[in-house]
Design a protein around this motif. Structure first.
Motif, PDB file in Angstrom:
ATOM      1  N   MET A 160       0.851  -1.200   0.000  1.00 57.23           N
ATOM      2  CA  MET A 160       0.000   0.000   0.000  1.00 57.23           C
ATOM      3  C   MET A 160       0.881   1.242   0.000  1.00 57.23           C
ATOM      4  N   ASP A 161       0.342   2.303  -0.552  1.00 53.88           N
ATOM      5  CA  ASP A 161       1.013   3.594  -0.458  1.00 53.88           C
ATOM      6  C   ASP A 161       0.223   4.436   0.556  1.00 53.88           C
ATOM      7  N   TYR A 162       0.656   4.358   1.805  1.00 56.48           N
ATOM      8  CA  TYR A 162      -0.103   5.037   2.865  1.00 56.48           C
ATOM      9  C   TYR A 162       0.018   6.561   2.762  1.00 56.48           C
ATOM     10  N   ALA A 163       1.078   7.031   2.155  1.00 57.41           N
ATOM     11  CA  ALA A 163       1.217   8.478   1.982  1.00 57.41           C
ATOM     12  C   ALA A 163       0.144   8.985   1.023  1.00 57.41           C
ATOM     13  N   ALA A 164      -0.100   8.213  -0.042  1.00 59.46           N
ATOM     14  CA  ALA A 164      -1.132   8.612  -1.014  1.00 59.46           C
ATOM     15  C   ALA A 164      -2.511   8.558  -0.360  1.00 59.46           C
ATOM     16  N   ILE A 165      -2.740   7.537   0.445  1.00 62.29           N
ATOM     17  CA  ILE A 165      -4.027   7.432   1.155  1.00 62.29           C
ATOM     18  C   ILE A 165      -4.205   8.657   2.054  1.00 62.29           C
ATOM     19  N   ALA A 166      -3.135   9.007   2.760  1.00 64.30           N
ATOM     20  CA  ALA A 166      -3.204  10.150   3.679  1.00 64.30           C
ATOM     21  C   ALA A 166      -3.527  11.430   2.904  1.00 64.30           C
ATOM     22  N   ARG A 210      -2.563  19.768  10.799  1.00 68.39           N
ATOM     23  CA  ARG A 210      -3.190  18.560  10.246  1.00 68.39           C
ATOM     24  C   ARG A 210      -2.212  17.408  10.400  1.00 68.39           C
ATOM     25  N   PRO A 211      -2.724  16.198  10.366  1.00 65.29           N
ATOM     26  CA  PRO A 211      -1.822  15.062  10.560  1.00 65.29           C
ATOM     27  C   PRO A 211      -0.893  14.857   9.357  1.00 65.29           C
ATOM     28  N   THR A 212       0.244  14.252   9.659  1.00 64.21           N
ATOM     29  CA  THR A 212       1.184  13.830   8.615  1.00 64.21           C
ATOM     30  C   THR A 212       1.366  12.326   8.718  1.00 64.21           C
ATOM     31  N   VAL A 213       1.307  11.658   7.590  1.00 68.14           N
ATOM     32  CA  VAL A 213       1.617  10.222   7.578  1.00 68.14           C
ATOM     33  C   VAL A 213       2.947  10.029   6.871  1.00 68.14           C
ATOM     34  N   LEU A 214       3.914   9.473   7.588  1.00 66.69           N
ATOM     35  CA  LEU A 214       5.191   9.119   6.967  1.00 66.69           C
ATOM     36  C   LEU A 214       5.152   7.616   6.698  1.00 66.69           C
TER      37      LEU A 214
END
Ligand SMILES: Cc1ncc(C[n+]2csc(CCOP(=O)(O)OP(=O)(O)O)c2C)c(N)n1
Ligand SMILES: [Mg+2]
Length: 584
Positions: A516-522, A551-555
């Motif tokens: 998964m690309d969690y950055a793209a989801i974020a 706002r939140p950041t997902v790394l």
């Protein structure tokens, strides 16, 4: 809160049970609350709105309990969460048990059926009181609207006394919606029950004297601290005893931060994972265990500490003393009070103890340096996918001294428990070791960030744990928290996969996740999202996350996918696991 504040704040007159709940919580000056509404508690929600109190809709009640639990850890004040009848209430279970096992004060509200219709298959009706009872320190069923203030008073007293814990108020619909003429005197709360520890109790003097005698005669004493040091806020007492008597300090994951990790007397984590602490335990001749249950992880499945070493066990819960390991001296009392009393009893020894133990404490930096040298290839690794140790090194470098790192149950917690270094004493590392559920990281991070809005908060979680909680990214965004979420992306239920590698020769079952690309989801969810595949980019990405305050950041950190190299303590290409063993 002064007495006059109390009185001027007191409401009076006719109001429903929901309003009375809210008025009492206002009087208790609680922080942000977390929950999801339903019919039963709506008068409470309406009262919150009218009183202008902060309440956050969460997307799963379990997360509300996790957020309230983390809030409680950061502030040492009870966190507040709620759930509606049936599924709302049952969803609270996991989060409440985290608080129960970790000793975190929580006030939870659950709506229940209207008693005029109970037991007639009301929609969502279930035996929720029976289900929730073992998940909390006390379950209080509120039977009369007129008793709402009294029962909330009781809830605070139970939640913050002794070993703190969660208290659930089970509120039938008719009690919440029903009205009563309240007098101003009904609304009162004992200010000393609003934070932990509510009251301190000192160990018996004779026991302190015996313990001091054992410590005074020891050449290689060692202090082992657990999460109780935080609940007692015993940081100064711990440091002054350790420094005055030249006694090194090891910690459990929950006890990290009892003493600053970078302090020369800190020997780091002990138990299942250890740098140098386990070897120092083996070589010790007296152990002082403080606010620690000595459970499975701390004892490496009950092989540590060796029986031959006399053990002094200081705990607020008498029945924890000697449960897993006999204590030569039992000190029943508050951690800070017990440490202060020991320091006082040993005061005359200080002049003798420091030179006598000079060589002993000099070993600590030398052993730590040797460990660091051995660990350097992992800590400095430039490999791709990124090595977990390198990620920990970058967290150590990027996070300022006042920051809070919330760690989830998977490898995120294991690796940081071993390698993350706090830079000042206090609650700067929050792992959910009460129940070790995965999924705590994100909601725990929300609770911590709302508890300490000016403090940099980073939540580290596995991809599995993050998947569980993705909906809460919406909560975090809506709450506008500048939380940095580090997703340890190994495309696996990694801990399970690593064990299957070691124990079942790589026959993997139900332990792979899709890439998964969690950055793209974020980003799609309106958050900052940064994917990191190059270890040299980690520092900059962490700084970008910390700089985003609204706002939140997902790394999304792409880490090793090799199940032979996932465990922090062992290289499981070579490890052999026999039945009944737990190497990890
Ligand atoms: C609610 C819950 N279910 C199952 C487990 C058992 N468990 C411990 S670690 C782990 C793997 C979790 O995967 P992930 O969050 O991706 O972390 P990783 O180990 O891959 O870093 C599991 C399933 C748990 N701790 N909590
Ligand atoms: Mg994973």
């Amino acid at each position: 809160m002064s007495d006059s504040d109390h009185i001027s704040n007191r409401p009076a007159g006719r109001m429903n049970g929901g309003r009375a709940l809210a008025e009492m919580l206002r009087l208790a000056d609680v922080g942000p609350m977390f929950g999801m509404g339903g019919f039963q508690l709506l008068p409470f929600y309406d009262a919150l709105s009218r009183l202008g109190m902060r309440h956050f809709l969460i997307n799963d009640e379990r997360c509300g309990a996790f957020a309230a639990e983390a809030y409680a850890r950061v502030t040492n004040r009870p966190g507040v969460c709620d759930g509606t009848l049936g599924p709302g209430a049952t969803n609270l279970v996991t989060g409440l048990i985290e608080g129960l096992n970790a000793g975190s004060p929580i006030i939870a509200l659950a709506g229940d059926t209207n008693r005029a219709h109970s037991w007639k298959n009301m929609t969502q009706e279930c035996r929720q009181a029976e289900i929730l009872r073992p998940a909390v320190k006390e379950l209080i069923r509120v039977e009369l609207t007129s008793r709402v203030p009294e029962m909330l008073r009781r809830a605070f007293a139970v939640a913050t006394s002794g070993r703190p814990g969660p208290v659930l108020l089970d509120v039938p619909e008719d009690v919440c919606h029903g009205e009563h003429d309240f007098a101003a005197e009904d609304f009162a709360i004992d200010p000393s029950t609003l934070s932990v520890p509510a009251r301190r109790i000192r160990p018996d003097r004779a026991d302190i004297a015996r313990a001091a005698g054992l410590i005074a005669h020891a050449k290689r004493p060692l202090i082992l601290v657990g999460g109780g040091i935080h609940l007692s806020a015993g940081y100064e007492a711990l440091l002054s005893l350790a420094e005055a008597q030249s006694i090194p300090v090891a910690h459990t994951m929950s006890g990290k931060g009892g003493i600053t990790c970078s302090h020369p007397l800190s020997v780091g984590l002990f138990g299942r994972y250890s740098r140098i602490a386990n070897e120092l335990i083996e070589a010790a001749d007296c152990l002082l265990v403080v606010g620690c249950k000595l459970g499975e992880i701390a004892t490496k499945r009950y092989v540590l500490p060796p029986e031959r070493i006399p053990l002094i066990h200081l705990d607020i819960l008498a029945e924890e003393i000697g449960r897993c390991r006999p204590a030569a001296v039992a000190l029943w009392g508050d951690a800070r009070a017990g440490l202060e009393d020991l320091a006082e009893a040993l005061a005359d020894e200080t002049r003798r103890a420091r030179p006598a133990r000079a060589d002993y404490v000099k070993e600590i930096p030398a052993r730590m340096a040797a460990w660091r040298e051995e660990a350097a290839p992992r800590l400095d690794s430039v490999e791709r996918p990124i090595h977990m140790a390198r990620l920990c090194r970058e967290l150590n470098a990027a996070l300022p001294a006042d920051s809070i790192l919330v760690a989830d149950g998977g490898f995120a917690g294991h690796w940081t428990g071993l390698l993350y270094d706090t830079k000042s004493p206090g609650r700067h590392f929050i792992p959910d070791r009460g129940l070790a559920s995965i999924g705590y990281g994100l909601p725990g991070g929300i609770g911590a960030a709302l508890a300490a809005p000016a403090t940099p908060v980073v939540a580290i979680t596995g991809d599995g744990g993050f998947n569980m909680m993705l909906g809460e990214l919406e909560t975090a965004r809506r709450a506008g928290v500048g939380l940095t979420i580090v997703v340890v992306n190994n495309a696996a239920s990694g801990y399970v996969k690593a064990l299957q590698h070691a124990m079942f020769r790589g026959r993997y079952q139900s332990s792979d996740l899709v890439e998964m690309d969690y950055a793209a989801i974020a980003r799609a969810m309106g958050c900052q999202g940064i994917r990191v595949e190059d270890p040299e980019r980690l520092g900059a990405a962490l700084r970008e996350g910390l700089a985003e305050r609204t706002r939140p950041t997902v790394l999304d950190i792409v880490v090793t996918r090799d199940p032979a190299r996932m465990l922090p303590a062992v290289d499981n290409r070579t490890v052999e696991i026999r039945q009944g063993d737990r190497v990890a």
